[in-house]
Design a protein around this motif. Structure first.
Motif, short mmCIF file in Angstrom:
data_model
loop_
_atom_site.label_atom_id
_atom_site.label_comp_id
_atom_site.label_asym_id
_atom_site.label_seq_id
_atom_site.Cartn_x
_atom_site.Cartn_y
_atom_site.Cartn_z
N PRO A 9 0.81 -1.23 0.00
CA PRO A 9 0.00 0.00 0.00
C PRO A 9 0.84 1.27 0.00
O PRO A 9 0.48 2.25 -0.65
CB PRO A 9 -0.80 -0.11 1.30
CG PRO A 9 -0.80 -1.55 1.65
CD PRO A 9 0.48 -2.09 1.11
N TRP A 13 0.69 3.83 -2.95
CA TRP A 13 0.33 5.21 -2.63
C TRP A 13 1.30 6.16 -3.32
O TRP A 13 0.90 7.13 -3.94
CB TRP A 13 0.40 5.37 -1.12
CG TRP A 13 -0.16 6.63 -0.56
CD1 TRP A 13 -1.02 7.51 -1.16
CD2 TRP A 13 0.10 7.18 0.72
NE1 TRP A 13 -1.31 8.54 -0.31
CE2 TRP A 13 -0.63 8.36 0.84
CE3 TRP A 13 0.87 6.78 1.79
CZ2 TRP A 13 -0.60 9.15 1.98
CZ3 TRP A 13 0.90 7.55 2.92
CH2 TRP A 13 0.17 8.72 3.02
N LEU A 28 4.74 6.84 8.43
CA LEU A 28 4.06 5.63 7.97
C LEU A 28 5.03 4.45 7.90
O LEU A 28 4.70 3.34 8.31
CB LEU A 28 3.41 5.86 6.61
CG LEU A 28 2.13 6.68 6.61
CD1 LEU A 28 1.71 7.00 5.18
CD2 LEU A 28 1.04 5.94 7.34
N THR A 72 -6.38 12.05 3.04
CA THR A 72 -5.80 10.77 2.64
C THR A 72 -4.73 10.31 3.62
O THR A 72 -4.67 9.14 3.99
CB THR A 72 -5.19 10.88 1.23
OG1 THR A 72 -6.18 11.37 0.34
CG2 THR A 72 -4.68 9.55 0.74
N GLU A 73 -3.92 11.23 4.01
CA GLU A 73 -2.85 10.94 4.95
C GLU A 73 -3.41 10.41 6.27
O GLU A 73 -2.94 9.41 6.81
CB GLU A 73 -2.04 12.21 5.19
CG GLU A 73 -1.03 12.12 6.29
CD GLU A 73 -0.43 13.49 6.54
OE1 GLU A 73 -0.14 13.77 7.69
OE2 GLU A 73 -0.26 14.26 5.59
N ALA A 76 -4.64 6.82 5.91
CA ALA A 76 -3.54 5.84 5.89
C ALA A 76 -3.00 5.62 7.29
O ALA A 76 -2.72 4.49 7.69
CB ALA A 76 -2.43 6.33 4.96
#
Length: 103
Positions: A9, A13, A28, A72-73, A76
């Protein structure tokens, strides 16, 4: 699921052009890398320390994400945090079984 499952992912991304700043990717990646560390923990104190580390990383990153328009961040980060929470819970069950003499 191994840390390799998180790599797809993250790389997808990036491939799709959904990029935050370097700090987002670093956070992340650091969170994703904790999966193996959680599986190798041998006692409850180490597990609590990892939970505190996860909380600190998420708190710092999400505080900076308040102004993020797309979200979006944050999504995630939530997905990775949920996976880590599941791993912590599973590891806690394993450690509990060991200390009680079961398993």
């Amino acid at each position: 699921m191994t840390s390799r499952h998180f790599a797809l992912p993250i790389f997808s991304w990036r491939f799709l052009g959904i990029r935050g700043d370097d700090k987002t990717q670093t956070t992340l990646e650091r969170l994703s890398a904790l999966t193996e560390k959680i599986r190798d923990l041998e006692d409850e104190a180490e597990l609590r320390k990892i939970e505190d580390e996860i909380d600190a990383m998420l708190r710092a990153r999400l505080t900076r994400s308040v102004d993020d328009e797309g979200g979006t961040e944050a999504l995630a980060m939530i997905a990775v945090a949920q996976r880590l929470d599941n791993l912590v819970h599973h590891r806690r069950v394993v450690l509990s079984a060991r200390t009680s003499g079961v398993g």
